[in-house]
Design a protein around this motif. Structure first.
Motif, short mmCIF file in Angstrom:
data_model
loop_
_atom_site.label_atom_id
_atom_site.label_comp_id
_atom_site.label_asym_id
_atom_site.label_seq_id
_atom_site.Cartn_x
_atom_site.Cartn_y
_atom_site.Cartn_z
N ILE A 228 0.85 -1.18 0.00
CA ILE A 228 0.00 0.00 0.00
C ILE A 228 0.89 1.24 0.00
N THR A 229 0.68 2.09 -1.00
CA THR A 229 1.51 3.28 -1.14
C THR A 229 0.63 4.52 -1.13
N LEU A 230 1.06 5.53 -0.36
CA LEU A 230 0.37 6.82 -0.31
C LEU A 230 1.17 7.83 -1.12
N ASP B 16 1.06 10.98 -0.71
CA ASP B 16 1.52 11.96 0.29
C ASP B 16 1.27 11.35 1.65
N SER B 17 2.32 11.09 2.41
CA SER B 17 2.14 10.44 3.71
C SER B 17 2.16 11.42 4.87
N ALA B 18 2.25 12.71 4.58
CA ALA B 18 2.24 13.73 5.64
C ALA B 18 1.08 14.69 5.37
N LEU B 19 -0.12 14.21 5.66
CA LEU B 19 -1.31 15.01 5.39
C LEU B 19 -1.65 15.91 6.57
N THR B 20 -2.26 17.03 6.24
CA THR B 20 -2.81 17.92 7.28
C THR B 20 -4.32 17.89 7.15
N VAL B 21 -5.00 18.48 8.09
CA VAL B 21 -6.47 18.48 8.11
C VAL B 21 -7.01 18.99 6.77
N GLY B 22 -7.94 18.21 6.17
CA GLY B 22 -8.58 18.62 4.93
C GLY B 22 -7.87 18.15 3.67
N GLU B 23 -6.64 17.66 3.75
CA GLU B 23 -5.92 17.19 2.56
C GLU B 23 -6.33 15.75 2.22
N THR B 24 -6.18 15.40 0.97
CA THR B 24 -6.41 14.03 0.51
C THR B 24 -5.17 13.56 -0.24
N THR B 25 -5.11 12.27 -0.49
CA THR B 25 -3.99 11.70 -1.25
C THR B 25 -4.46 10.47 -2.00
N ALA B 26 -3.75 10.12 -3.03
CA ALA B 26 -4.03 8.87 -3.76
C ALA B 26 -3.42 7.71 -2.98
N VAL B 27 -4.16 6.61 -2.93
CA VAL B 27 -3.70 5.39 -2.28
C VAL B 27 -3.64 4.29 -3.33
N THR B 28 -2.50 3.62 -3.45
CA THR B 28 -2.33 2.55 -4.43
C THR B 28 -2.14 1.23 -3.72
N PHE B 29 -2.92 0.22 -4.14
CA PHE B 29 -2.79 -1.14 -3.64
C PHE B 29 -2.17 -1.97 -4.76
#
Length: 75
Positions: free
Chosen positions: A47-49, A51-64
């Protein structure tokens, strides 16, 4: 699927426990042989993010990424 995978036994010369002589042949139903080794490890996932350093309200793509094909995976 081969429909000729059967085992046949010539019954002539055989007798049952009651002494009855065997007649003709007996054949099994069609059978298959699974020659694939058992898979006892199951799939693994990486599982890869993005962006692994998110702040409140941010989103990121997650790859399986799986090491083998999987079925019924529900995101």
């Amino acid at each position: 699927n081969d429909t000729t995978n059967t085992i046949s036994v010539n019954l002539t010369g055989l007798t049952d426990d009651a002494g009855n002589a065997g007649v003709g042949n007996a054949s099994s139903a069609n059978y298959t042989v699974n020659t694939r080794p058992a898979d006892t490890t199951g799939p693994t996932a990486t599982i890869t993010l993005a962006d692994s350093a998110l702040t409140v309200g941010e989103t990121t793509a997650v790859t399986f990424r799986f090491n083998e094909p999987v079925t019924n995976f529900d995101a």
